[in-house]
Write a protein that holds these residues in place. Sequence first.
Motif, PDB file in Angstrom:
ATOM      1  N   LEU A  15       0.867  -1.178   0.000  1.00 50.84           N
ATOM      2  CA  LEU A  15       0.000   0.000   0.000  1.00 50.84           C
ATOM      3  C   LEU A  15       0.899   1.221   0.000  1.00 50.84           C
ATOM      4  CD1 LEU A  15      -2.968   0.754   0.015  1.00 50.84           C
ATOM      5  CD2 LEU A  15      -2.928   0.736   2.495  1.00 50.84           C
ATOM      6  N   SER A  16       0.939   1.919  -1.126  1.00 47.95           N
ATOM      7  CA  SER A  16       1.896   3.005  -1.329  1.00 47.95           C
ATOM      8  C   SER A  16       1.198   4.356  -1.307  1.00 47.95           C
ATOM      9  CB  SER A  16       2.619   2.816  -2.673  1.00 47.95           C
ATOM     10  OG  SER A  16       3.518   3.870  -2.924  1.00 47.95           O
ATOM     11  N   HIS A  17       1.837   5.321  -0.647  1.00 48.19           N
ATOM     12  CA  HIS A  17       1.288   6.676  -0.545  1.00 48.19           C
ATOM     13  C   HIS A  17       2.074   7.580  -1.490  1.00 48.19           C
ATOM     14  CE1 HIS A  17       0.309  10.386   2.161  1.00 48.19           C
ATOM     15  NE2 HIS A  17      -0.423  10.340   1.075  1.00 48.19           N
ATOM     16  N   ALA A  18       1.419   8.102  -2.510  1.00 47.43           N
ATOM     17  CA  ALA A  18       2.064   8.952  -3.502  1.00 47.43           C
ATOM     18  C   ALA A  18       1.457  10.345  -3.477  1.00 47.43           C
ATOM     19  CB  ALA A  18       1.921   8.351  -4.900  1.00 47.43           C
ATOM     20  N   PHE A  19       2.303  11.359  -3.529  1.00 47.72           N
ATOM     21  CA  PHE A  19       1.833  12.738  -3.574  1.00 47.72           C
ATOM     22  C   PHE A  19       1.756  13.199  -5.026  1.00 47.72           C
ATOM     23  CE2 PHE A  19       3.858  12.356   0.559  1.00 47.72           C
ATOM     24  CZ  PHE A  19       2.919  12.933   1.392  1.00 47.72           C
ATOM     25  N   THR A  20       0.722  13.941  -5.356  1.00 52.56           N
ATOM     26  CA  THR A  20       0.592  14.527  -6.682  1.00 52.56           C
ATOM     27  C   THR A  20       0.352  16.024  -6.546  1.00 52.56           C
ATOM     28  OG1 THR A  20      -1.790  14.084  -6.729  1.00 52.56           O
ATOM     29  CG2 THR A  20      -0.335  12.409  -7.673  1.00 52.56           C
ATOM     30  N   GLY A  21       0.814  16.771  -7.536  1.00 50.96           N
ATOM     31  CA  GLY A  21       0.630  18.214  -7.504  1.00 50.96           C
ATOM     32  C   GLY A  21       1.023  18.835  -8.827  1.00 50.96           C
ATOM     33  N   LYS A  22       0.596  20.075  -9.030  1.00 49.30           N
ATOM     34  CA  LYS A  22       0.883  20.784 -10.272  1.00 49.30           C
ATOM     35  C   LYS A  22       1.951  21.854 -10.101  1.00 49.30           C
ATOM     36  CE  LYS A  22      -3.788  20.103 -12.105  1.00 49.30           C
ATOM     37  NZ  LYS A  22      -5.010  20.763 -12.654  1.00 49.30           N
ATOM     38  N   ALA A  23       2.414  22.096  -8.893  1.00 50.30           N
ATOM     39  CA  ALA A  23       3.411  23.134  -8.659  1.00 50.30           C
ATOM     40  C   ALA A  23       4.777  22.678  -9.160  1.00 50.30           C
ATOM     41  CB  ALA A  23       3.478  23.463  -7.161  1.00 50.30           C
ATOM     42  N   PRO A  24       5.614  23.622  -9.629  1.00 51.94           N
ATOM     43  CA  PRO A  24       6.962  23.237 -10.067  1.00 51.94           C
ATOM     44  C   PRO A  24       7.788  22.737  -8.885  1.00 51.94           C
ATOM     45  CG  PRO A  24       6.734  25.620  -9.989  1.00 51.94           C
ATOM     46  CD  PRO A  24       5.357  25.060  -9.784  1.00 51.94           C
ATOM     47  N   MET A  25       8.687  21.805  -9.156  1.00 50.47           N
ATOM     48  CA  MET A  25       9.538  21.231  -8.117  1.00 50.47           C
ATOM     49  C   MET A  25      11.002  21.482  -8.474  1.00 50.47           C
ATOM     50  SD  MET A  25       9.787  17.284  -6.779  1.00 50.47           S
ATOM     51  CE  MET A  25       8.130  17.364  -6.134  1.00 50.47           C
ATOM     52  N   ARG A  26      11.745  21.964  -7.507  1.00 52.87           N
ATOM     53  CA  ARG A  26      13.180  22.203  -7.704  1.00 52.87           C
ATOM     54  C   ARG A  26      13.971  21.356  -6.724  1.00 52.87           C
ATOM     55  NH1 ARG A  26      10.761  27.240  -8.402  1.00 52.87           N
ATOM     56  NH2 ARG A  26      11.236  28.254 -10.402  1.00 52.87           N
ATOM     57  N   ILE A  27      14.996  20.697  -7.217  1.00 50.60           N
ATOM     58  CA  ILE A  27      15.868  19.876  -6.384  1.00 50.60           C
ATOM     59  C   ILE A  27      17.264  20.482  -6.431  1.00 50.60           C
ATOM     60  CG2 ILE A  27      16.853  17.582  -6.047  1.00 50.60           C
ATOM     61  CD1 ILE A  27      14.410  16.423  -7.387  1.00 50.60           C
ATOM     62  N   SER A  28      17.822  20.766  -5.289  1.00 52.24           N
ATOM     63  CA  SER A  28      19.158  21.359  -5.223  1.00 52.24           C
ATOM     64  C   SER A  28      20.049  20.518  -4.317  1.00 52.24           C
ATOM     65  CB  SER A  28      19.082  22.796  -4.696  1.00 52.24           C
ATOM     66  OG  SER A  28      18.529  22.815  -3.399  1.00 52.24           O
ATOM     67  N   GLY A  29      21.346  20.720  -4.429  1.00 54.18           N
ATOM     68  CA  GLY A  29      22.294  19.961  -3.612  1.00 54.18           C
ATOM     69  C   GLY A  29      23.550  20.776  -3.376  1.00 54.18           C
ATOM     70  N   ALA A  30      24.388  20.306  -2.484  1.00 52.69           N
ATOM     71  CA  ALA A  30      25.649  20.966  -2.160  1.00 52.69           C
ATOM     72  C   ALA A  30      26.767  19.934  -2.221  1.00 52.69           C
ATOM     73  CB  ALA A  30      25.587  21.603  -0.769  1.00 52.69           C
ATOM     74  N   VAL A  31      27.927  20.373  -2.660  1.00 52.45           N
ATOM     75  CA  VAL A  31      29.081  19.473  -2.739  1.00 52.45           C
ATOM     76  C   VAL A  31      29.556  19.157  -1.324  1.00 52.45           C
ATOM     77  CG1 VAL A  31      31.438  19.203  -3.558  1.00 52.45           C
ATOM     78  CG2 VAL A  31      29.747  20.397  -4.972  1.00 52.45           C
ATOM     79  N   SER A  32      29.567  17.880  -0.983  1.00 50.45           N
ATOM     80  CA  SER A  32      29.984  17.478   0.360  1.00 50.45           C
ATOM     81  C   SER A  32      31.366  16.833   0.376  1.00 50.45           C
ATOM     82  CB  SER A  32      28.970  16.492   0.942  1.00 50.45           C
ATOM     83  OG  SER A  32      28.910  15.326   0.134  1.00 50.45           O
ATOM     84  N   GLN A  33      31.863  16.411  -0.788  1.00 50.24           N
ATOM     85  CA  GLN A  33      33.172  15.754  -0.835  1.00 50.24           C
ATOM     86  C   GLN A  33      33.797  15.968  -2.203  1.00 50.24           C
ATOM     87  OE1 GLN A  33      33.078  11.652   0.285  1.00 50.24           O
ATOM     88  NE2 GLN A  33      35.144  11.234  -0.413  1.00 50.24           N
ATOM     89  N   ILE A  34      35.078  16.311  -2.222  1.00 47.96           N
ATOM     90  CA  ILE A  34      35.811  16.532  -3.478  1.00 47.96           C
ATOM     91  C   ILE A  34      37.079  15.692  -3.461  1.00 47.96           C
ATOM     92  CG2 ILE A  34      37.046  18.204  -4.915  1.00 47.96           C
ATOM     93  CD1 ILE A  34      35.171  20.339  -3.916  1.00 47.96           C
ATOM     94  N   GLU A  35      37.346  15.042  -4.550  1.00 44.30           N
ATOM     95  CA  GLU A  35      38.574  14.263  -4.688  1.00 44.30           C
ATOM     96  C   GLU A  35      39.306  14.725  -5.941  1.00 44.30           C
ATOM     97  OE1 GLU A  35      37.949  10.120  -5.027  1.00 44.30           O
ATOM     98  OE2 GLU A  35      40.079   9.622  -5.180  1.00 44.30           O
ATOM     99  N   ARG A  36      40.561  15.173  -5.774  1.00 48.81           N
ATOM    100  CA  ARG A  36      41.379  15.613  -6.901  1.00 48.81           C
ATOM    101  C   ARG A  36      42.292  14.478  -7.351  1.00 48.81           C
ATOM    102  NH1 ARG A  36      41.221  20.452  -3.848  1.00 48.81           N
ATOM    103  NH2 ARG A  36      40.488  22.254  -5.072  1.00 48.81           N
ATOM    104  N   ILE A  37      42.308  14.242  -8.653  1.00 49.65           N
ATOM    105  CA  ILE A  37      43.163  13.200  -9.224  1.00 49.65           C
ATOM    106  C   ILE A  37      44.089  13.860 -10.239  1.00 49.65           C
ATOM    107  CG2 ILE A  37      43.211  11.018 -10.512  1.00 49.65           C
ATOM    108  CD1 ILE A  37      40.376  10.490  -9.511  1.00 49.65           C
ATOM    109  N   TYR A  38      45.392  13.768 -10.026  1.00 49.06           N
ATOM    110  CA  TYR A  38      46.389  14.357 -10.934  1.00 49.06           C
ATOM    111  C   TYR A  38      46.840  13.302 -11.930  1.00 49.06           C
ATOM    112  CZ  TYR A  38      46.636  18.190  -7.601  1.00 49.06           C
ATOM    113  OH  TYR A  38      46.320  19.245  -6.786  1.00 49.06           O
TER     114      TYR A  38
END
Length: 206
Positions: A152-175
Amino acid sequence: MMFNLLRTYKVDVLRYLPKFLSNDNTFKGAQDSLSEEHEKQRLLIIDICKQLFVESATWGLDDWERVYGLQNKHLPIDQRRNLLLVKMRGAQTITESQLQEIVNLVYPPKNAIVLENTGPNTFKIIVNTIDALDEIRRVVEIYKPAHLSYLLSHAFTGKAPMRISGAVSQIERIYIMPQKSDRTITTNGPISKPVGAIAIRSRLQF
């Protein structure tokens, strides 16, 4: 459901008599009393006819529930009707669309979706509100094949625009340095001293 009998409007026996008779107050009073009694009988006949069908029954639901072995007098009338209709369908082979129709009899928004084969011997019921979950589980357990499980699954529906953002949490430099064996480079233009390249691999955290 419509119940159109011979007369579909309020009874007034004076409309069938010459109009001048209604000028006599005594005669008119007697005819108005007859009209009132005829109207009560007309409405009573219609009400009795409604009890013959689950979709329109009110006080007749008690007899329907007695026949089908249900004890739902504490529930609202619409819900009692829906549970009766579910019971009346019997334990026949059921399809995806039939199960969806039965679920929506007890699910108030009437927009539940049944998806089959979402996993081995599994189907899914998608709802967008948490109304009547116990009722949904009850009817599904009655009609689903015994070897199938469900989610039994609960799904949300809507007409409003959705934005997904993120932040860099880890960086690895390779030479990446040039090969030491590359001593000769053939080119038609000027030669620049080779330099190492830098590759950056990052991971976003939402």
